[in-house]
Design a protein around this motif. Structure first.
Motif, short mmCIF file in Angstrom:
data_model
loop_
_atom_site.label_atom_id
_atom_site.label_comp_id
_atom_site.label_asym_id
_atom_site.label_seq_id
_atom_site.Cartn_x
_atom_site.Cartn_y
_atom_site.Cartn_z
N TRP A 161 0.85 -1.19 0.00
CA TRP A 161 0.00 0.00 0.00
C TRP A 161 0.89 1.24 0.00
O TRP A 161 2.02 1.21 0.46
N LYS A 162 0.37 2.33 -0.55
CA LYS A 162 1.17 3.54 -0.74
C LYS A 162 0.80 4.67 0.22
O LYS A 162 1.65 5.48 0.57
N THR A 163 -0.47 4.76 0.61
CA THR A 163 -0.90 5.83 1.51
C THR A 163 -1.92 5.29 2.50
O THR A 163 -2.57 4.28 2.25
N VAL A 164 -2.04 5.97 3.61
CA VAL A 164 -3.07 5.64 4.59
C VAL A 164 -4.44 5.92 3.96
O VAL A 164 -4.61 6.98 3.33
N PRO A 165 -5.41 5.01 4.08
CA PRO A 165 -6.75 5.28 3.53
C PRO A 165 -7.30 6.60 4.08
O PRO A 165 -7.13 6.90 5.27
N ARG A 166 -7.93 7.37 3.23
CA ARG A 166 -8.40 8.69 3.63
C ARG A 166 -9.25 8.68 4.91
O ARG A 166 -9.05 9.53 5.79
N PRO A 167 -10.18 7.72 5.08
CA PRO A 167 -10.98 7.74 6.31
C PRO A 167 -10.17 7.48 7.58
O PRO A 167 -10.65 7.73 8.69
N CYS A 168 -8.93 6.98 7.42
CA CYS A 168 -8.14 6.59 8.59
C CYS A 168 -6.98 7.54 8.89
O CYS A 168 -6.17 7.26 9.78
N ILE A 169 -6.90 8.65 8.17
CA ILE A 169 -5.79 9.59 8.40
C ILE A 169 -5.83 10.14 9.82
O ILE A 169 -4.81 10.16 10.52
N GLU A 170 -7.01 10.56 10.27
CA GLU A 170 -7.13 11.10 11.63
C GLU A 170 -6.87 10.01 12.67
O GLU A 170 -6.26 10.27 13.72
N PHE A 171 -7.30 8.79 12.38
CA PHE A 171 -7.06 7.65 13.26
C PHE A 171 -5.56 7.43 13.46
O PHE A 171 -5.09 7.26 14.59
N VAL A 172 -4.80 7.45 12.36
CA VAL A 172 -3.35 7.25 12.43
C VAL A 172 -2.70 8.41 13.19
O VAL A 172 -1.80 8.20 14.01
N ARG A 173 -3.16 9.63 12.92
CA ARG A 173 -2.61 10.80 13.62
C ARG A 173 -2.81 10.66 15.13
O ARG A 173 -1.89 10.87 15.92
N GLU A 174 -4.01 10.29 15.53
CA GLU A 174 -4.30 10.14 16.96
C GLU A 174 -3.50 8.99 17.57
O GLU A 174 -3.05 9.08 18.72
N TYR A 175 -3.31 7.92 16.81
CA TYR A 175 -2.56 6.77 17.32
C TYR A 175 -1.12 7.16 17.64
O TYR A 175 -0.61 6.86 18.72
N PHE A 176 -0.46 7.85 16.72
CA PHE A 176 0.95 8.18 16.93
C PHE A 176 1.13 9.35 17.89
O PHE A 176 2.18 9.45 18.56
#
Length: 260
Positions: free
Chosen positions: A62-77
């Motif tokens: 995969w090349k990018t984080v799925p658009r619906p999960c961008i905020e999820f990844v931001r909050e995780y890290f």
């Protein structure tokens, strides 16, 4: 003296009042914490499932984080989960390391570490570049690397120091190019790492090789030199798979990018 019938009626009335009070409290709780709020607090199940698939290597390339999960990844890290998951991996690594009888093979017990997102954290770079929401950019990332300012991943630094004290020979195997040797060494030392046996970077003959092939070949060279690779730590499956495998491999969490 009250009759049994009166006592029973009183008990029923008290029970009814308790039920009404509980219902009112529950209704108030629902108003304060609506269902969608609870789901957000626990994490979007779709993105939790996507992250799980990434970590167990089921998501493929995969090349990018799925658009619906961008905020999820931001909050995780940005939150506590990333450090907590990293701590869990470090603890399991240390449990295994403590089970190894280091030294019985004449000081040939080795542990291999990846560098980026394993020893050094590039979160400052990814915070400024969308947490994996954009395709990986070699130019901007190399500019960041050349600043030499990546902080250590705290749990990996603790593990690294403990492995040194146990007597493991530590090898650093990174996909960075040979031209970045000096800045990488300085960054590692500044971050608190020292005393490694060798820092291995991509040379001219390694250009174009997939990470799995390149890292397997470098591990094979260590094995030929007589080292026993007891442990291997990395944030990508390509750090850990292939051949000349460690006796135990430990994957750190990373849902920001994928390297084949």
């Amino acid at each position: 003296m009250a009759s049994p019938t009166s006592i029973l009626s009183l008990l029923l009335l008290l029970l009814l009042l308790l039920l009404v009070t509980a219902a009112v409290s529950a209704a108030a709780a629902i108003r304060i914490y609506p269902r969608e709020h609870v789901v957000r607090a626990e994490g979007d199940p779709r993105c939790e499932s996507w992250k799980f698939a990434v970590e167990v290597n089921a998501a493929g390339s995969w090349k990018t984080v799925p658009r619906p999960c961008i905020e999820f990844v931001r909050e995780y890290f940005n939150g506590h989960r990333y450090l907590s998951d990293s701590r869990a991996v470090a603890n399991y690594s240390l449990t295994f390391a403590n089970s190894v009888k280091v030294g019985k093979d004449h000081g040939r017990d080795a542990w291999v570490f990846d560098v980026d997102e394993t020893l050094l954290s590039n979160l400052p770079y990814y915070r400024a570049n969308g947490f994996g929401s954009k395709p990986f950019n070699d130019t901007s990332f190399n500019e960041w690397v050349n600043t030499g300012s990546a902080p250590p991943l705290p749990m990996s630094l603790r593990l690294y120091k403990k492995l040194k004290s146990l007597g493991f020979k530590i090898f650093l195997l990174t996909g960075r190019g040979e031209s970045q040797r000096v800045v990488t060494q300085q960054n590692l030392l500044q971050a608190g790492y020292s005393g490694w046996e060798k820092l291995i970077l991509r040379g001219p003959y390694d250009e174009g090789k997939k990470a799995t092939v390149y890292k397997s070949e470098k591990r094979a060279e260590l094995v030929k030199q007589g080292y026993i690779i007891q442990g291997n730590s990395g944030d990508q499956w390509s750090d850990l798979m292939g051949f000349a495998l460690a006796k135990r491999s430990f994957k750190l969490p990373n849902s920001m990018y994928y390297i084949p």
